[in-house]
Design a protein around this motif. Structure first.
Motif, mmCIF file in Angstrom:
data_model
loop_
_atom_site.group_PDB
_atom_site.id
_atom_site.type_symbol
_atom_site.label_atom_id
_atom_site.label_comp_id
_atom_site.label_asym_id
_atom_site.label_seq_id
_atom_site.Cartn_x
_atom_site.Cartn_y
_atom_site.Cartn_z
ATOM 1 N N ALA A 35 10.461 6.169 -0.635
ATOM 2 C CA ALA A 35 10.206 4.819 -0.129
ATOM 3 C C ALA A 35 8.827 4.772 0.526
ATOM 4 N N LYS A 36 8.015 3.792 0.105
ATOM 5 C CA LYS A 36 6.639 3.705 0.622
ATOM 6 C C LYS A 36 6.321 2.360 1.253
ATOM 7 N N ARG A 37 7.193 1.378 1.049
ATOM 8 C CA ARG A 37 6.884 0.027 1.543
ATOM 9 C C ARG A 37 8.074 -0.524 2.347
ATOM 10 N N PRO A 38 8.275 0.005 3.567
ATOM 11 C CA PRO A 38 9.443 -0.440 4.351
ATOM 12 C C PRO A 38 9.250 -1.806 4.993
ATOM 13 N N MET A 39 10.370 -2.489 5.150
ATOM 14 C CA MET A 39 10.398 -3.757 5.876
ATOM 15 C C MET A 39 11.238 -3.556 7.134
ATOM 16 N N ILE A 40 10.772 -4.080 8.271
ATOM 17 C CA ILE A 40 11.558 -4.019 9.510
ATOM 18 C C ILE A 40 12.309 -5.347 9.679
ATOM 19 N N ILE A 41 13.599 -5.243 9.962
ATOM 20 C CA ILE A 41 14.408 -6.433 10.273
ATOM 21 C C ILE A 41 14.879 -6.300 11.717
ATOM 22 N N THR A 42 14.542 -7.292 12.533
ATOM 23 C CA THR A 42 14.851 -7.189 13.960
ATOM 24 C C THR A 42 14.987 -8.591 14.564
ATOM 25 N N ASP A 43 15.042 -8.655 15.902
ATOM 26 C CA ASP A 43 15.095 -9.982 16.533
ATOM 27 C C ASP A 43 13.981 -10.113 17.571
ATOM 28 N N LYS A 44 13.819 -11.322 18.054
ATOM 29 C CA LYS A 44 12.699 -11.608 18.963
ATOM 30 C C LYS A 44 12.807 -10.800 20.264
ATOM 31 N N GLY A 45 14.036 -10.615 20.741
ATOM 32 C CA GLY A 45 14.235 -9.884 21.990
ATOM 33 C C GLY A 45 13.744 -8.453 21.894
ATOM 34 N N VAL A 88 8.102 2.595 16.829
ATOM 35 C CA VAL A 88 8.502 2.798 15.428
ATOM 36 C C VAL A 88 7.280 2.632 14.519
ATOM 37 N N ILE A 89 6.539 1.542 14.769
ATOM 38 C CA ILE A 89 5.357 1.273 13.928
ATOM 39 C C ILE A 89 4.338 2.397 14.086
ATOM 40 N N SER A 90 4.113 2.801 15.322
ATOM 41 C CA SER A 90 3.091 3.839 15.524
ATOM 42 C C SER A 90 3.548 5.178 14.939
ATOM 43 N N ALA A 91 4.869 5.460 15.018
ATOM 44 C CA ALA A 91 5.377 6.709 14.406
ATOM 45 C C ALA A 91 5.117 6.707 12.904
ATOM 46 N N CYS A 92 5.277 5.538 12.274
ATOM 47 C CA CYS A 92 5.053 5.455 10.822
ATOM 48 C C CYS A 92 3.559 5.525 10.496
ATOM 49 N N GLU A 93 2.768 4.752 11.259
ATOM 50 C CA GLU A 93 1.325 4.707 10.957
ATOM 51 C C GLU A 93 0.660 6.065 11.137
ATOM 52 N N GLU A 94 1.114 6.793 12.134
ATOM 53 C CA GLU A 94 0.535 8.134 12.352
ATOM 54 C C GLU A 94 0.745 9.041 11.148
ATOM 55 N N SER A 95 1.794 8.762 10.397
ATOM 56 C CA SER A 95 2.055 9.566 9.195
ATOM 57 C C SER A 95 1.541 8.876 7.938
ATOM 58 N N GLY A 96 0.705 7.869 8.122
ATOM 59 C CA GLY A 96 0.088 7.196 6.978
ATOM 60 C C GLY A 96 1.035 6.269 6.225
ATOM 61 N N LEU A 97 2.093 5.822 6.911
ATOM 62 C CA LEU A 97 3.050 4.923 6.265
ATOM 63 C C LEU A 97 2.953 3.540 6.905
ATOM 64 N N ASP A 98 2.568 2.562 6.134
ATOM 65 C CA ASP A 98 2.435 1.212 6.686
ATOM 66 C C ASP A 98 3.750 0.446 6.591
ATOM 67 N N ILE A 99 4.070 -0.256 7.683
ATOM 68 C CA ILE A 99 5.204 -1.189 7.631
ATOM 69 C C ILE A 99 4.684 -2.439 6.921
ATOM 70 N N VAL A 100 5.258 -2.753 5.776
ATOM 71 C CA VAL A 100 4.714 -3.824 4.943
ATOM 72 C C VAL A 100 5.056 -5.197 5.508
ATOM 73 N N SER A 101 6.245 -5.337 6.084
ATOM 74 C CA SER A 101 6.649 -6.647 6.572
ATOM 75 C C SER A 101 7.593 -6.490 7.766
ATOM 76 N N ILE A 102 7.488 -7.450 8.710
ATOM 77 C CA ILE A 102 8.397 -7.453 9.865
ATOM 78 C C ILE A 102 9.051 -8.827 9.944
ATOM 79 N N TYR A 103 10.348 -8.867 9.873
ATOM 80 C CA TYR A 103 11.082 -10.127 10.088
ATOM 81 C C TYR A 103 11.732 -10.012 11.454
ATOM 82 N N ASP A 104 11.315 -10.831 12.403
ATOM 83 C CA ASP A 104 11.805 -10.661 13.786
ATOM 84 C C ASP A 104 12.567 -11.887 14.284
#
Lengths: 395, 182
Positions: free
Chosen positions: A33-43, A53-69
Motif C-alpha cells: 500500500a502506497k497511497r493511504p487515506m486517513i478517516i477521522t473526525d474533527k475532534g 501519524v502523518i509525521s511517522a509516515c512522512e519520515e518514512s517517505g510515505l505520503d498520506i494522500v487524503s484526509i477525511y476529517d
C-alpha cells in the motif's frame, strides 16, 4: 453455563506501545500500500492527534494522500458514500482510521464500498455477505473503550429509511490495530472514565455471559485486571503514559473477548437507552453494570466470584469466603463507580444523568427486549424483569 | 460392513426427524398463535404478510410461516410465495438436530454460533421468544426445561395442559387437511 463448544477468531495484528505509530509505514509497505487515506473526525484533528501519524509516515517517505476529517458521531450511508468517492478520486489504495467507534465503523463501511465497488452500502448489510478480503485497513484508536479495532461489526445509519444497518464479516477486521499511548494521553477525564467503564463492561459481560469460553475468559480477566489497576491512577494523573497504554490495551483485550463471547443485558439496556435518551454508550455501561450483575447473580455466581481476583487483587480474594466473592465483585465495581463520580461526576444512576425521565423507562425496557445481545444474557429476561432493573438503576 | 450400512441410515433418520419436527413446529406455531394471547402480543407488531423461515443451510429442510395480521401465523410448508423477510438458519443438519431433539437450547445454539440470522436481528430475538414459549407449552416440563433458558414461572399446569391440547389438536387438523389436499 459453560459450553463444550466454542469458536474464537482474531486475526488482527496488535501493534502496541511506545513508538507504535512509527510501525505504520512498514506495515503498509508490507501490504504493497502506497497511497493511504486517513478517516477521522474533527475532534481528533483539533486535538492534534493526526500530526504524529502523518509525521511517522512522512519520515518514512510515505505520503498520506487524503484526509477525511468530517465523520459525525452517528455516521450514515451518505457519509460513507461521500468518503468512498474521495478515496476513488484520489486513487487511494488503503485506509487508516483514527478515532473512536464512529470513525472506525465508518472506515469499515468505506472499505466495503471501495473494495467491492458501487455506491450503495446498504446492499452489503447483514452477516456473511462479504466473500473476499478488502483493501489494506489499519486502525488507530483514540479512546480506550469501544474495542472496535478488533470487532468484525460496523453499524451505519441509513438516514433515508431511518434504520441502523449492521454489517458483520470477518473481512471487516483491520489488518492491524496500532495502540500508542500518545493517542489517548489528552482524553478528558469524563471520557476516560466512561470509556474505561465501557471496556470494563465488555470484559465483565464476556466473562459472565452465555458464550464465554476459555480463550475469551483469558482476555477478559486480563482486561479487568488492567482496568482495575489503572483507571483510577490515570484519573488521578492523566499524563501517566504507561497507565494510558494499559487502559488502551485493556480496551483492545476486552474487545477481543466480547467479540468472541458476546455481551448481555447491560448492553441491551445500554443500546436502548442510547437510542431513546441519547446518552453516551460508555456512560450507559457504567450505569447499568452493577444492577444487571445483581439481577444475573444466581446464574453467574461462580464466574463473577472469580473476577474478584482481578478486580481487588489476591489478598482481598483470599480473604473473602467463596460464597461471598460474587457480591464482593459487585461491591468492587460500585466502589470504582463511586470514585469516578467523585473525580468527574460520572453518573451512577439514571436520575443523576439529568437526561432521562422516569416515564421513559417502560420504553427503554421494551426496546431492550428486542436487542440482539439479550440472547446471550445468562438469565432469561422478561419485560417485567427489564423494568425492575431499570427501576433499581433509576435512583 | 454393518457400520457402513448403519451410518447412512442413521444420518437419513436424523434428516427425517428434522423434517418432521419442522412440519410439527410450523403447524404448532400456527396453533399457538390462535390460542395464546401472549404470543399474539409478540407477533402483532410484525407487518401483515411477514414471512419467517427456519432452515438448515445450504438448502436443507425448512419451515415457513406467514403473519396474517392481528398476531395470527399461518404455516406455509416449505416453500415461500416470495422472498422471506427473516430467516434463522442452522449451519448444519447436526446443529438443527441438537436443538430440535432438545439436547441444546436455542439460546445456546446461538451462543455456539451454530445459527445465523438473515434479516432484522431484533425480530429474530422476538421470534426466538415465540419459539421458546411454544416449546414451554407443548413439551413436558422436564424436556422443555432443557429446550429453553428458563421455564416460565407463571405457566401453571392447567393452563399448559389445556393450551397444549388445543395446539396439538390444531397440529393434527392441519396434518389431516394437508393429507386430504394432496
Amino acid at each position: 453455563m459453560s459450553t463444550n463448544f466454542y469458536e474464537f477468531f482474531c486475526p488482527v495484528k496488535v501493534i502496541a506501545g511506545q513508538a507504535a505509530l512509527e510501525h505504520i509505514p512498514y506495515e503498509l509497505s508490507g501490504m504493497a500500500a502506497k497511497r493511504p487515506m486517513i478517516i477521522t473526525d474533527k475532534g481528533v484533528r483539533a486535538a492534534g492527534l493526526l500530526e504524529p501519524v502523518i509525521s511517522a509516515c512522512e519520515e518514512s517517505g510515505l505520503d498520506i494522500v487524503s484526509i477525511y476529517d468530517d465523520v459525525p458521531p452517528d455516521s450514515s450511508t451518505q457519509v460513507v458514500k461521500a468518503i468512498a468517492k474521495v478515496y476513488r478520486d484520489e486513487k487511494c489504495d488503503s485506509i487508516i482510521a483514527i478515532g473512536g467507534g464512529s470513525a472506525i465503523d465508518t472506515a469499515k463501511a468505506v472499505n466495503i464500498l471501495v473494495s467491492e465497488g458501487g455506491d450503495d452500502i446498504s446492499k452489503y448489510a447483514g452477516a456473511g455477505v462479504l466473500k473476499r478480503p478488502l483493501k489494506p485497513f489499519f486502525v488507530v484508536p483514540t479512546t480506550a473503550g469501544t474495542g472496535s479495532e478488533v470487532t468484525s461489526v460496523a453499524v451505519i445509519a441509513d438516514t433515508e429509511r431511518s434504520v441502523k444497518l449492521a454489517y458483520t464479516s470477518s473481512y471487516l477486521l483491520p489488518n492491524a490495530a496500532i495502540i500508542d499511548p500518545r493517542m489517548t494521553l489528552t482524553l478528558p477525564p469524563h471520557i476516560t472514565a466512561m470509556t474505561g467503564m465501557d471496556a470494563m463492561t465488555h470484559a465483565t459481560e464476556a466473562f459472565t455471559c452465555m458464550a464465554k469460553n476459555p480463550l475469551s475468559d483469558a482476555y477478559a480477566s486480563a482486561a479487568v485486571k488492567k482496568i482495575s489497576n489503572n483507571l483510577l491512577k490515570v484519573m488521578e494523573n492523566p499524563k501517566d503514559a504507561q497507565g494510558r497504554l494499559e487502559l488502551a490495551q485493556a480496551s483492545t483485550m476486552a474487545g477481543i473477548a466480547f467479540s468472541n463471547s458476546m455481551v448481555g443485558l447491560v448492553h441491551s439496556l445500554g443500546h436502548a437507552t442510547g437510542a431513546i435518551c441519547h446518552l453516551p454508550h460508555g456512560l450507559c455501561m457504567s450505569l447499568y453494570l452493577p444492577y444487571v450483575l445483581e439481577y444475573n447473580l444466581e446464574s453467574i455466581r461462580q464466574p463473577l466470584g472469580e473476577l474478584l481476583l482481578y478486580l481487588e487483587g489476591p489478598d482481598a480474594y483470599a480473604a473473602t469466603p467463596v460464597d461471598r466473592r460474587a457480591e464482593a465483585a459487585i461491591s468492587a465495581i460500585r466502589k470504582m463507580r463511586d470514585a469516578l463520580y467523585k473525580k468527574c461526576q460520572l453518573p451512577r444512576t439514571l436520575k443523576e444523568t439529568g437526561k432521562v425521565t422516569e416515564d421513559q423507562l417502560d420504553r427503554i425496557a421494551a426496546t431492550a427486549l428486542d436487542d440482539g445481545s439479550i440472547m446471550f444474557n445468562p438469565k432469561e429476561v422478561s419485560l417485567e424483569d427489564a423494568k425492575a432493573v431499570l427501576r433499581r438503576a433509576w435512583a | 460392513m454393518i457400520a457402513r450400512v448403519i451410518k447412512p441410515v442413521s444420518l437419513q433418520a436424523r434428516r427425517l426427524y428434522v423434517e418432521v419436527m419442522f412440519q410439527v413446529m410450523g403447524r404448532a406455531l400456527q396453533g399457538i398463535s390462535e390460542v395464546d394471547e401472549k404470543i399474539r402480543e409478540e407477533t402483532r407488531v410484525l407487518p401483515k404478510g411477514f414471512l419467517f423461515e427456519m432452515m438448515v443451510m445450504p438448502a436443507g429442510p425448512n419451515l415457513i410461516v406467514e403473519h396474517q395480521g392481528e398476531g395470527r401465523l399461518r404455516f406455509l410448508g416449505s416453500s415461500a410465495p416470495r422472498k422471506v423477510d427473516l430467516s434463522i438458519q442452522f449451519k448444519h443438519i447436526a446443529h438443527a438436530f441438537l436443538v430440535l431433539s432438545f439436547q441444546e437450547k436455542t439460546a445456546t445454539s446461538f451462543a455456539n454460533d451454530r445459527m445465523v440470522v438473515d434479516g432484522d436481528l431484533g425480530t429474530a430475538i422476538r421470534m426466538t421468544r415465540v419459539l421458546n414459549r411454544l416449546e414451554a407449552f407443548i413439551l413436558p416440563k422436564l424436556v422443555a426445561s432443557r429446550a429453553v433458558k428458563e421455564y416460565p414461572a407463571d405457566l401453571g399446569l392447567p393452563e399448559k395442559l389445556i393450551s397444549a391440547a388445543k395446539i396439538y389438536l390444531k397440529v393434527a387438523t392441519t396434518f389431516i387437511e394437508t393429507a386430504r389436499a394432496s
